[in-house]
Design an enzyme around this catalytic site. Structure first.
Site, PDB file in Angstrom:
ATOM      1  N   ILE A  45       0.145   7.667   3.868  1.00  0.00           N
ATOM      2  CA  ILE A  45      -0.232   9.070   4.063  1.00  0.00           C
ATOM      3  C   ILE A  45      -1.621   9.246   3.472  1.00  0.00           C
ATOM      4  O   ILE A  45      -1.787   9.231   2.242  1.00  0.00           O
ATOM      5  CB  ILE A  45       0.791  10.012   3.378  1.00  0.00           C
ATOM      6  N   GLU A  57       4.540   1.598   0.967  1.00  0.00           N
ATOM      7  CA  GLU A  57       5.538   1.047   0.053  1.00  0.00           C
ATOM      8  C   GLU A  57       5.904   2.061  -1.023  1.00  0.00           C
ATOM      9  O   GLU A  57       7.077   2.247  -1.367  1.00  0.00           O
ATOM     10  CB  GLU A  57       5.008  -0.224  -0.624  1.00  0.00           C
TER      11      GLU A  57
HETATM   12  N1  THU Z   1      -2.027   0.666   2.681  1.00  0.00           N
HETATM   13  C1  THU Z   1      -0.676   0.739   2.521  1.00  0.00           C
HETATM   14  O1  THU Z   1      -0.031   1.673   3.005  1.00  0.00           O
HETATM   15  N2  THU Z   1      -0.055  -0.242   1.821  1.00  0.00           N
HETATM   16  C2  THU Z   1      -0.694  -1.296   1.244  1.00  0.00           C
HETATM   17  O2  THU Z   1      -0.098  -2.024   0.472  1.00  0.00           O
HETATM   18  C3  THU Z   1      -2.091  -1.562   1.587  1.00  0.00           C
HETATM   19  C4  THU Z   1      -2.838  -0.390   2.114  1.00  0.00           C
HETATM   20  C5  THU Z   1      -2.708   1.724   3.430  1.00  0.00           C
HETATM   21  C6  THU Z   1      -3.549   2.627   2.588  1.00  0.00           C
HETATM   22  C7  THU Z   1      -4.536   3.172   3.594  1.00  0.00           C
HETATM   23  O3  THU Z   1      -3.960   4.305   4.214  1.00  0.00           O
HETATM   24  C8  THU Z   1      -4.655   2.073   4.639  1.00  0.00           C
HETATM   25  O4  THU Z   1      -3.583   1.170   4.384  1.00  0.00           O
HETATM   26  C9  THU Z   1      -5.950   1.310   4.576  1.00  0.00           C
HETATM   27  O5  THU Z   1      -6.220   0.862   3.301  1.00  0.00           O
END
Ligand code: THU
Length: 136
Positions: A45, A57
């Site tokens: 988000i 996560e």
């Molecule tokens: N992101 C995640 O949701 N989980 C992770 O472990 C790595 C990064 C998301 C955060 C952001 O919205 C997008 O990936 C790009 O960094």
């Protein structure tokens, strides 16, 4: 328990479709299996101010903890630009640390790759020599 890595990954892919990621375009989904068999899904988000962004996560883990779950059996994670999985999406360092608060060293982290491939890493592999409550 009739949950399989493949089913948990499918739930992570389903969660990925609900990603709110207008800034990066990188969609991430997670599915967290609790010890009682319930599953919490999460997506990333994003926010215009960037730093309030919450990873998929942590969305799943915080949803579960806020609903009274603290014992977790596994998590599945997938991600890709525009929701297309071209590579494995390893959890960021902050999410690894949050997993470490609730999960032991053998906690399995299933990572979905392209063409229905997956691999599994333990939390100990992803977060060695970590800071925990035992250090306080
Ligand atoms: N992101 C995640 O949701 N989980 C992770 O472990 C790595 C990064 C998301 C955060 C952001 O919205 C997008 O990936 C790009 O960094």
């Amino acid at each position: 328990m009739d949950m399989t890595p493949e089913k948990l990954i499918e739930l992570a892919k389903d969660a990925m479709t609900r990603s709110y990621s207008p800034y990066s375009g990188f969609q991430v989904g997670a599915a967290l299996l609790c010890a009682d068999g319930t599953v919490y899904q999460g997506c990333n988000i994003e926010n215009a101010a960037f730093s309030p962004t919450n990873c998929a996560e942590r969305t799943a883990i915080f949803k579960a903890v806020s609903e009274g779950r603290r014992n977790f059996s596994a998590i599945a994670i997938c991600g890709g630009k525009g929701g297309v999985i071209t590579d494995f999406c390893p959890p960021c360092g902050v999410c690894r640390q949050v997993m470490g608060e609730f999960c032991g060293p053998d906690f399995p982290v299933y990572l979905a790759g392209p063409n229905n491939t997956w691999q599994v890493k333990t939390l100990a592999e992803l977060l060695p020599f970590s800071f925990s409550s035992e250090n306080i």
